[in-house]
Motif scaffolding. Structure first.
Motif, short mmCIF file in Angstrom:
data_model
loop_
_atom_site.label_atom_id
_atom_site.label_comp_id
_atom_site.label_asym_id
_atom_site.label_seq_id
_atom_site.Cartn_x
_atom_site.Cartn_y
_atom_site.Cartn_z
N TYR A 6 0.88 -1.17 0.00
CA TYR A 6 0.00 0.00 0.00
C TYR A 6 0.92 1.23 0.00
CZ TYR A 6 -3.31 3.51 1.88
OH TYR A 6 -4.06 4.64 2.08
N PRO A 7 1.11 1.84 -1.18
CA PRO A 7 2.05 2.95 -1.27
C PRO A 7 1.38 4.30 -1.07
CG PRO A 7 1.36 2.34 -3.45
CD PRO A 7 0.53 1.52 -2.51
N GLY A 8 2.17 5.26 -0.62
CA GLY A 8 1.64 6.61 -0.51
C GLY A 8 2.66 7.53 0.10
N GLY A 16 -8.11 8.21 7.43
CA GLY A 16 -8.48 7.62 6.13
C GLY A 16 -7.47 6.56 5.72
N ILE A 20 -7.86 2.29 5.51
CA ILE A 20 -7.47 1.44 4.36
C ILE A 20 -6.47 0.37 4.83
CG2 ILE A 20 -6.32 1.40 2.09
CD1 ILE A 20 -9.00 2.76 1.85
N LEU A 89 -9.70 4.81 -2.88
CA LEU A 89 -10.42 5.75 -3.74
C LEU A 89 -11.40 6.53 -2.90
CD1 LEU A 89 -11.44 3.73 -6.94
CD2 LEU A 89 -9.76 5.57 -6.79
N ASP A 94 -10.28 11.18 -7.60
CA ASP A 94 -9.13 10.28 -7.47
C ASP A 94 -9.03 9.33 -8.65
OD1 ASP A 94 -8.16 11.09 -5.01
OD2 ASP A 94 -9.28 9.61 -3.85
N GLU A 98 -5.71 7.58 -10.55
CA GLU A 98 -5.46 6.20 -10.07
C GLU A 98 -5.54 5.20 -11.21
OE1 GLU A 98 -4.34 5.28 -7.22
OE2 GLU A 98 -4.56 7.11 -6.08
N LEU A 126 -11.37 13.33 3.56
CA LEU A 126 -10.14 13.56 4.33
C LEU A 126 -8.87 13.36 3.50
CD1 LEU A 126 -9.05 14.11 7.14
CD2 LEU A 126 -9.40 11.70 7.71
P1 ADP Z 1 -0.24 9.84 -2.72
O1 ADP Z 1 0.72 10.99 -2.64
O2 ADP Z 1 0.33 8.60 -3.29
O3 ADP Z 1 -1.60 10.15 -3.26
P2 ADP Z 1 -1.40 9.74 -0.11
O4 ADP Z 1 -0.62 9.56 1.12
O5 ADP Z 1 -2.10 11.04 -0.30
O6 ADP Z 1 -0.37 9.43 -1.23
O7 ADP Z 1 -2.46 8.58 -0.27
C1 ADP Z 1 -2.09 7.24 -0.34
C2 ADP Z 1 -3.29 6.42 -0.76
O8 ADP Z 1 -4.29 6.51 0.25
C3 ADP Z 1 -3.96 6.85 -2.06
O9 ADP Z 1 -4.42 5.69 -2.73
C4 ADP Z 1 -5.13 7.68 -1.60
O10 ADP Z 1 -6.18 7.67 -2.55
C5 ADP Z 1 -5.51 6.93 -0.33
N1 ADP Z 1 -6.21 7.81 0.61
C6 ADP Z 1 -5.81 8.99 1.10
N2 ADP Z 1 -6.74 9.51 1.94
C7 ADP Z 1 -7.76 8.62 1.98
C8 ADP Z 1 -9.04 8.57 2.63
N3 ADP Z 1 -9.45 9.57 3.40
N4 ADP Z 1 -9.81 7.49 2.41
C9 ADP Z 1 -9.40 6.49 1.60
N5 ADP Z 1 -8.23 6.48 0.94
C10 ADP Z 1 -7.41 7.51 1.12
#
Ligand code: ADP
Length: 162
Positions: A6-8, A16, A20, A89, A94, A98, A126
């Motif tokens: 699960y990257p981010g 949020g 996930i 999502l 998004d 995505e 959020l």
């Molecule tokens: P990125 O810079 O890769 O978008 P984020 O840290 O903002 O990284 O988000 C990582 C993942 O978590 C993404 O798939 C994003 O859509 C999801 N995400 C962020 N906030 C929420 C939320 N409130 N509910 C569900 N998914 C979320």
């Protein structure tokens, strides 16, 4: 054995993201939360700080491992021996980005699939950037992020003011 990534950016992790992480961790044998080290995004927190915060807030969730990475996601997934990428999502906004990312990644590495979890309704609005904006103006962010993240954001904001 299903291992997913699960990257981010997690700059910082919000309820949020945690939602996930919790939900996807029940679907796999191991969930690797990949924390992107991308200075082009000028993050508020260093990658080490983001990793540490995520480790603390996920310590009671089994099967979760926090790992920093840089460069291509498909290469990171390959290195971790993971065939599944998890993304969240929130809204239609998004979706386009995505979809593009998932298809590009699939083209580069056909063995890796992206799976999407739709946000829980209570977190659909959020984002990390909203949290930072509210915090910068001294607003209450306790509904958005865990206690430990509140403390770290406050420390950062104080340092930025002096
Ligand atoms: P990125 O810079 O890769 O978008 P984020 O840290 O903002 O990284 O988000 C990582 C993942 O978590 C993404 O798939 C994003 O859509 C999801 N995400 C962020 N906030 C929420 C939320 N409130 N509910 C569900 N998914 C979320």
């Amino acid at each position: 054995m299903i291992r997913a990534v699960y990257p981010g950016s997690f700059d910082p992790a919000t309820f949020g993201h945690l939602d996930i992480i919790r939900r996807s961790s029940t679907l796999v044998d191991e969930l690797i939360v990949g924390v992107l080290n991308n200075n082009a995004k000028s993050p508020l927190f260093s990658v080490e700080e983001r990793v540490r915060m995520l480790e603390e807030v996920t310590e009671n969730i089994p099967k979760v491992k926090i790992v920093p990475f840089e460069g291509l996601l498909v290469e990171f997934a390959r290195k971790m021996d993971a065939r599944m990428v998890i993304r969240g999502l929130r809204a239609i906004t998004d979706f386009e980005y995505e979809l593009q990312m998932a298809q590009t990644n699939h083209k580069m590495e056909p063995n890796i699939e992206t799976a999407f979890l739709t946000t829980s309704l209570e977190y659909s609005y959020l984002s990390s950037s909203t949290v930072k904006e509210v915090a910068a103006f001294g607003g209450d962010i306790s509904q958005f992020v865990p206690e430990i993240v509140i403390e770290k954001i406050q420390e950062k904001m104080i340092k930025r003011r002096v």
